[in-house]
Motif scaffolding. Structure first.
Motif, short mmCIF file in Angstrom:
data_model
loop_
_atom_site.label_atom_id
_atom_site.label_comp_id
_atom_site.label_asym_id
_atom_site.label_seq_id
_atom_site.Cartn_x
_atom_site.Cartn_y
_atom_site.Cartn_z
N ASP A 26 0.70 -1.33 0.09
CA ASP A 26 -0.13 -0.01 0.08
C ASP A 26 0.97 1.10 -0.15
OD1 ASP A 26 -2.10 1.88 0.24
OD2 ASP A 26 -3.33 0.23 1.56
N ASP A 28 -0.81 4.50 0.64
CA ASP A 28 -1.31 5.41 1.17
C ASP A 28 -0.71 5.51 2.44
OD1 ASP A 28 -3.77 5.80 3.36
OD2 ASP A 28 -3.98 7.21 1.63
N THR A 30 -1.76 6.56 5.35
CA THR A 30 -2.61 6.23 6.61
C THR A 30 -2.95 4.88 6.53
OG1 THR A 30 -3.35 8.56 6.79
CG2 THR A 30 -4.81 6.62 7.82
N ARG A 31 -3.08 4.13 5.48
CA ARG A 31 -3.40 2.74 5.12
C ARG A 31 -1.94 2.03 5.80
NH1 ARG A 31 -6.79 3.90 0.78
NH2 ARG A 31 -4.91 3.39 -0.85
N THR A 32 -0.99 2.53 5.10
CA THR A 32 0.50 2.02 5.68
C THR A 32 0.48 2.08 7.11
OG1 THR A 32 1.18 2.57 3.46
CG2 THR A 32 2.90 2.15 5.34
N ALA A 34 -1.42 2.19 9.29
CA ALA A 34 -2.65 1.10 10.03
C ALA A 34 -2.11 -0.46 9.90
CB ALA A 34 -3.93 1.17 9.34
N ALA A 35 -1.30 -0.63 8.76
CA ALA A 35 -0.81 -1.83 8.78
C ALA A 35 0.43 -2.19 9.72
CB ALA A 35 -0.40 -2.31 7.19
N ASP A 65 -4.85 10.18 10.71
CA ASP A 65 -5.94 9.65 11.29
C ASP A 65 -5.43 9.87 12.92
OD1 ASP A 65 -7.41 7.24 12.71
OD2 ASP A 65 -8.76 7.90 11.00
N HIS A 110 -10.28 2.47 10.67
CA HIS A 110 -9.26 1.57 10.64
C HIS A 110 -9.54 0.33 11.83
CE1 HIS A 110 -7.18 3.57 7.28
NE2 HIS A 110 -7.29 4.66 8.10
#
Length: 226
Positions: A26, A28, A30-32, A34-35, A65, A110
């Motif tokens: 990913d 992104d 924020t998604r990174t 979260a992971a 976030d 998330h």
């Protein structure tokens, strides 16, 4: 989510691999980030506390976030505590607490479960890791009476109750340990019946002397006694 399950089942090396692949897949921020929560958790389980702290903080900065950033600061604070770095642990958990105070809405896209209660459970675990077991128990008993406790995901509550079980055992209070473990089993049975740590704690309670009927019954259900 698979990396979290692998960590709970005592496969942190596989958990780290699964989480690392999720991060790499990913672009992104924020998604990174979260992971990376799962990456930090797996690194902590492997004993790589400094790496866990570094990874969590590096991912937190670009995330937009507060629930993700706050959870990463919790992971970093716990990693510092597990490394024996009291000052850094407190500073990082204080920062997470400030983010929790700022996050007043119900949005959690998330699914981090982040909030004031999550901070308090982390403070309890950090205190235990730093050798302040009495403080850990006081914080535990405070958070389970708080308004935010029931808003935590069941798995989060049960995992915290498992941690509290260890704290009670470490202070020679097996009956309280048994009650905490039973509460964890009622909340999310897999946290006790499937995780090696849950079975280990139940074994210690049973071997420590006459156990309450409900505890003995649970030991029979999971196959520890006949």
């Amino acid at each position: 989510m698979s990396s979290f399950c692998l960590s709970k089942l005592d496969h942190p090396d596989l958990a780290w691999l699964a989480a690392d692949r999720a991060v790499a897949a990913d672009d992104d921020p924020t998604r990174t980030a979260a992971a990376t929560i799962a990456v930090a958790q797996a690194l902590r389980a492997l004993g790589h506390h400094h790496l866990a702290l570094t990874a969590a903080l590096a991912a937190a900065d670009p995330a937009d976030d507060d629930t993700v950033r706050g959870t990463l600061h919790l992971q970093a604070g716990l990693a510092a505590a597990e490394h024996g770095d009291r000052r850094n642990a407190h500073d990082l958990l204080d920062h997470a607490a400030a983010l929790a105070d700022r996050h007043t809405g119900d949005t959690d896209p998330h699914h981090t479960g982040f909030g004031a209660a999550a901070v308090q459970t982390a403070r309890s675990l950090a205190a235990h890791r730093l050798g302040d077991t009495a403080e850990a128990i006081l914080r535990h008993e405070h958070v389970i009476r708080s308004d935010g406790w029931r808003r935590l995901p069941p798995e989060h509550r049960a995992a915290h109750l498992v941690d509290a079980t260890r704290a009670y055992l470490d202070t020679g209070r097996p009956s309280r340990a048994g009650r905490a473990l039973l509460d964890a089993d009622r909340t999310a049975p897999a946290e006790v019946r499937s995780r090696p740590v849950g079975r280990t704690l139940l074994t210690e309670i049973i071997r420590g002397g006459p156990a309450a009927a409900d505890v003995a019954r649970l030991a029979t259900v999971v196959g520890l006694t006949r």
